[in-house]
Design an enzyme around this catalytic site. Structure first.
Site, PDB file in Angstrom:
ATOM      1  CB  THR A 258      -0.940   0.024   1.215  1.00 17.24           C
ATOM      2  OG1 THR A 258      -1.861  -1.068   1.124  1.00 17.24           O
ATOM      3  CG2 THR A 258      -1.740   1.318   1.266  1.00 17.24           C
ATOM      4  CG  PHE A 260       0.204   5.012   3.421  1.00 18.89           C
ATOM      5  CD1 PHE A 260      -1.007   5.066   4.096  1.00 18.89           C
ATOM      6  CD2 PHE A 260       0.844   3.784   3.314  1.00 18.89           C
ATOM      7  CE1 PHE A 260      -1.573   3.923   4.649  1.00 18.89           C
ATOM      8  CE2 PHE A 260       0.289   2.638   3.860  1.00 18.89           C
ATOM      9  CZ  PHE A 260      -0.915   2.703   4.520  1.00 18.89           C
TER      10      PHE A 260
END
Length: 357
Positions: A258, A260
């Site tokens: 992921t 960010f």
């Protein structure tokens, strides 16, 4: 006999530790002097490009045997502790505690910060815009499930800039209060985590209902309160909420990551290894997108991401989110951006920031 051999080695380690302690405090004193200079010129305490350069140099100069990634973690915490002597920053993120977003905060800022968990991505943006937090950390993209559309929409609207990027490997675990699945009646997690573990869940627990909740941290809290609930979350959530991991690494994609963004009012300077994000739209005519992106090829600027989002005008209009290699201040990037801006129907520079390792 072994104690006789270990004693001089332990004494050597103690002596080295004493040197490390002295040097760390000397570094902290110099950092305080840096803070005084910054205060006099009203310069920001946190400089992501500077810290990225320090961490890159640690990896480049590491002779071993320690892993460069482990040394970078140590230096990140040293910088975090020194930075806190100047000013202890407040960082907003998508809560509750124990989420991957909190882990991303630590990876970017270290643990010498004040954390502000928020109930939504919108609230993270509001907290930074209002000055309640200096920076926010928001998920923007997952390698399995794709873009976090709400983050892209808010980047369009905000006056904040992207000042940093964090990439985390995502290792999901199935956890319960008891350490087994005997009484479990539902499996809870964020909708993306459920999707990322769908094949594994179908193979192992196809008959247990699944419930999407606001975050994996929230799922872990629910499991801590109710033995009938199993949560999918990271190892940090298990430790924070006193849960036992029943199955580890249940994500379908072993390389799941992921990404960010760090958002704030700070404009990051060049670090030498940067990325620039922008959003634009084109006039509704044939070949418009091709013509718009031509300046990138002309000036030798690489595009690493290109994604469209509906403009929500009621017509078939789109905004395009683009990531480029390099900093907006780099000469060739600046030339390309200038031409893009002159040709685009809409242009917004979202920020330039150190590329995540």
């Amino acid at each position: 006999m072994s104690d006789d051999k270990l004693k001089p080695l332990r004494e050597q380690i103690d002596a080295i530790d004493a040197q490390l302690l002295k040097l760390l405090n000397e570094r902290a004193k110099v950092a305080q002097e840096v803070g005084h200079v910054k205060a006099a010129t009203n310069a920001p305490v946190f400089r992501p490009e500077r810290e990225a350069q320090v961490l890159a140099r640690v990896a480049e100069n590491n002779p071993g045997p320690l892993q460069s990634s482990d040394l970078q973690s140590i230096f990140r915490e040293v910088m975090s502790a020194c930075r806190a002597l100047e000013n202890r920053s407040t960082i907003a993120f998508l809560g509750p505690l124990g989420t991957y977003s909190e882990q991303a905060v630590w990876k970017q800022f270290g643990q010498a910060v004040d954390e502000l968990p928020c109930i939504s991505i919108d609230e993270v943006f509001r907290s930074v815009e209002a000055g309640t937090a200096e920076f926010g950390v928001v998920p923007v993209e997952n390698s399995t499930e794709g873009t976090i559309n709400r983050t892209l929409d808010l980047l369009m609207q905000t006056t904040l800039s992207i000042s940093g990027e964090v990439a985390l490997p995502v290792h999901h675990s199935l956890m319960t209060r008891t350490g087994d699945m005997n009484d479990v009646q539902r499996i809870c997690a964020h909708s993306q985590a459920l999707a990322q573990c769908q094949i594994w869940l179908n193979d192992h627990y196809p008959d247990i209902p699944r419930q999407a909740v606001a975050s994996n941290g929230e799922a872990a809290k629910m499991a801590a309160d109710d033995a009938r609930v199993a949560a999918i979350a990271g190892e940090m959530a298990a430790k924070r909420y006193g849960l036992s991991i029943v199955h580890a690494h249940i994500q379908d994609d072993p390389h799941n990551r992921t990404r960010f963004f760090v958002i704030g009012k700070l404009i990051s300077g060049p670090s030498g290894r940067d990325q620039t994000s922008l959003v634009l739209s084109v006039p509704n005519k044939a070949g418009a997108v091709y013509e718009l992106l031509a300046p990138l090829a002309k000036h030798g600027v690489s595009m690493t991401r290109f994604e469209s989002r509906p403009a929500r005008t009621g017509r078939w209009d789109y905004y395009f989110y683009v990531d480029l290699e390099g900093h907006a201040n780099d000469p060739k990037v600046a030339l390309a951006l200038g031409e893009l801006q002159s040709q685009a129907a809409f242009f917004k520079l979202l920020g330039s920031y150190p590329h995540a390792s």
